[in-house]
Design an enzyme around this catalytic site. Structure first.
Site, PDB file in Angstrom:
ATOM      1  NE  ARG A 127     -11.846  22.918 -11.287  1.00 28.91           N
ATOM      2  CZ  ARG A 127     -12.363  24.105 -11.559  1.00 28.91           C
ATOM      3  NH1 ARG A 127     -12.584  24.450 -12.803  1.00 28.91           N
ATOM      4  NH2 ARG A 127     -12.682  24.918 -10.600  1.00 28.91           N
ATOM      5  CE  LYS A 149      -0.751   3.210  -7.240  1.00 28.77           C
ATOM      6  NZ  LYS A 149      -0.167   2.240  -6.292  1.00 28.77           N
ATOM      7  CD  GLU A 191       9.735  -0.680  -7.783  1.00 29.27           C
ATOM      8  OE1 GLU A 191       8.886  -1.590  -7.887  1.00 29.27           O
ATOM      9  OE2 GLU A 191       9.623   0.252  -6.954  1.00 29.27           O
ATOM     10  CE  LYS A 233       2.579   0.442 -12.549  1.00 24.14           C
ATOM     11  NZ  LYS A 233       3.355   1.389 -11.789  1.00 24.14           N
ATOM     12  CD  GLU A 243      -2.740   0.195  -4.817  1.00 23.96           C
ATOM     13  OE1 GLU A 243      -1.928   0.699  -5.599  1.00 23.96           O
ATOM     14  OE2 GLU A 243      -2.574   0.125  -3.599  1.00 23.96           O
ATOM     15  NE  ARG A 247      -1.530   0.845 -10.001  1.00 24.22           N
ATOM     16  CZ  ARG A 247      -1.474   1.897 -10.765  1.00 24.22           C
ATOM     17  NH1 ARG A 247      -2.551   2.291 -11.434  1.00 24.22           N
ATOM     18  NH2 ARG A 247      -0.355   2.579 -10.892  1.00 24.22           N
ATOM     19  CG  ASN A 251       1.728  -0.983  -3.260  1.00 17.07           C
ATOM     20  OD1 ASN A 251       2.500  -0.112  -3.637  1.00 17.07           O
ATOM     21  ND2 ASN A 251       0.422  -0.862  -3.331  1.00 17.07           N
ATOM     22  CG  HIS A 254       6.499  -0.707  -2.822  1.00 18.48           C
ATOM     23  ND1 HIS A 254       6.935  -1.843  -3.468  1.00 18.48           N
ATOM     24  CD2 HIS A 254       6.786   0.334  -3.661  1.00 18.48           C
ATOM     25  CE1 HIS A 254       7.454  -1.506  -4.647  1.00 18.48           C
ATOM     26  NE2 HIS A 254       7.384  -0.201  -4.785  1.00 18.48           N
ATOM     27  CG  HIS A 258       6.625   3.337   0.622  1.00 20.34           C
ATOM     28  ND1 HIS A 258       5.343   3.338   0.128  1.00 20.34           N
ATOM     29  CD2 HIS A 258       7.430   3.423  -0.454  1.00 20.34           C
ATOM     30  CE1 HIS A 258       5.379   3.401  -1.202  1.00 20.34           C
ATOM     31  NE2 HIS A 258       6.633   3.460  -1.574  1.00 20.34           N
ATOM     32  CG  HIS A 272      11.336   3.745  -4.403  1.00 22.07           C
ATOM     33  ND1 HIS A 272      10.458   3.580  -3.346  1.00 22.07           N
ATOM     34  CD2 HIS A 272      10.794   3.066  -5.440  1.00 22.07           C
ATOM     35  CE1 HIS A 272       9.436   2.848  -3.733  1.00 22.07           C
ATOM     36  NE2 HIS A 272       9.600   2.516  -4.997  1.00 22.07           N
TER      37      HIS A 272
HETATM   38  N1  GLY Z   1       4.157   1.356  -8.168  1.00 22.15           N
HETATM   39  C1  GLY Z   1       2.962   0.669  -7.851  1.00 22.15           C
HETATM   40  C2  GLY Z   1       1.817   1.024  -8.723  1.00 22.15           C
HETATM   41  O1  GLY Z   1       1.984   1.753  -9.690  1.00 22.15           O
HETATM   42  O2  GLY Z   1       0.711   0.615  -8.471  1.00 22.15           O
END
Ligand code: GLY
Length: 375
Positions: A127, A149, A191, A233, A243, A247, A251, A254, A258, A272
């Site tokens: 957990r 993330k 990025e 960031k 998010e 946040r 993206n 993305h 994606h 990526h």
């Molecule tokens: N890579 C996008 C984020 O961490 O929110």
């Protein structure tokens, strides 16, 4: 030699979960000393991949051994295809077999794939156990190792299974990047460029002037860009960890990227950062298509990405044969920002002026994609 030129950025979170990102040269040598204060017992398990292990595992093991920290290592296959349930299960069973307890700290040594996969394992093992990230790719240093993330891919889409689970510490050793392939260095640059396009026109100008130097291996430029990106960031994650709002700006590029990666089945045909590079151009073009900007930034952005050696459009060889517009839309609807079938896009009014646009009409997306030669 003592540790010099190391810069610290703090990710400010509630409930004692704030943590530091250290950026500098030779950090791997000092990893044992830097990680030791986070250990409840002198034991850790290093999770890494075959490629990274060849270059850096022995150094990290030596750094732990210097501090009398016992460590085991788990070495997984490299590449995006490891980010799946089967590899997660193998990893979890190995961690349990090594006797990792709830109070232990896992040390993750790798790029974005290993970071996301092993971070997710840490999130669910007993957990939740703590972990430290030592990102070994530029993409991981400026993005995926920061912000908690974690996750794996599903055949339905990228990163669809995962959890928010923050690290205790991030060690971004810029010397480690010396062993990175050119292709991955360029892909990670996408990025970095993203932060400039989101909200930092000054950084954009700096990158136009210094980006190629950074790619060519200039250490000062590398460190400056990693620090700037981590600061950007950390600020956003500190304001919106889960998010719920801003946040999502991270993206940019993305949603398209994606979808292109899903089309390529997350293979080496398109890595990526390459997907993000093409995706950012598409996001600016889509913004112009919707009337949010006059399109004047598109050519300079494309030119800079091309100068860096990144793909900028869907003619990129790895994407052939292209998916249809309908297939692209299908992939894009799997995006985590989709709510009740309504699509959300990160769009831009200009360089440094990105925003979140909700409820984007699917028909408009289809029309735009058809205009871009997705038939
Ligand atoms: N890579 C996008 C984020 O961490 O929110």
């Amino acid at each position: 030699m003592p540790l010099t030129n190391c810069e610290k950025i703090t990710v400010n979170l509630d409930n004692d979960r704030s943590y530091d990102i250290l950026v500098g040269g030779r950090l791997i040598e000092f990893a044992g000393k830097l990680i030791k204060p986070h250990l409840k017992r002198a034991f850790t398990v290093i999770v890494t991949d075959e490629n990274v292990a060849k270059h850096h595992l022995a150094d990290l093991q030596a750094a732990f051994s210097n501090q009398e920290i016992e460590c085991e290592a788990i070495i997984l296959p490299a590449g995006e295809t490891s980010k799946k349930m089967a590899t997660l299960e193998i990893l979890l069973e190995k961690l349990l077999a090594f006797g990792v307890e709830r109070n232990d700290v896992i040390t993750i040594l790798g790029g974005g794939v290993i970071g996301d996969l092993a971070g997710f394992a840490a999130a669910i093992l007993r957990r939740g156990v703590d972990f430290v990230q030592i990102p070994t790719s530029i993409l991981a240093q400026v993005d995926s190792s920061v912000g908690g993330k974690t996750g794996i891919n599903s055949p339905h889409g990228k990163n669809l299974l995962g959890a928010f689970h923050q690290p205790k510490l991030v060690l971004a050793d810029i010397d480690i990047l010396d062993t990175l392939s050119d292709r991955h260095m360029r892909a990670g640059y996408a990025e970095i460029f993203k932060y400039a396009l989101i909200n930092d026109p000054e950084f954009y100008l700096w990158l136009l002037a210094n980006g190629q130097k950074l790619i060519a291996g200039d250490k000062a430029a590398r460190q400056y860009a990693v620090v700037k990106s981590c600061q950007a960031k950390a600020l956003i994650v500190g304001l919106d960890e889960k998010e719920l709002g801003i946040r999502a700006l991270l993206n940019l590029g993305h949603t398209f990227g994606h979808a292109l990666e899903a089309h390529c089945q997350y293979s080496e045909r398109l890595i990526h950062g390459e997907g993000v590079a093409i995706g950012m151009v598409l996001a600016f073009e889509f913004s112009a298509f919707l009337g949010f900007n006059n399109g004047s930034d598109i050519e300079p952005i494309k030119q800079h990405l091309a100068d860096i050696g990144l793909p900028t459009n869907i003619q990129f060889e790895g994407l052939q044969p292209l998916p249809s517009a309908a297939q692209m839309l299908e992939f894009m609807l799997q995006d985590k920002k989709t709510q009740q079938g309504e699509m959300t896009f990160i769009l831009a009014k200009a360089v440094g002026k990105s925003f979140v646009e909700k409820n984007v009409d699917q028909q408009l997306v289809l029309n735009f994609l058809k205009g871009k030669n997705f038939k």
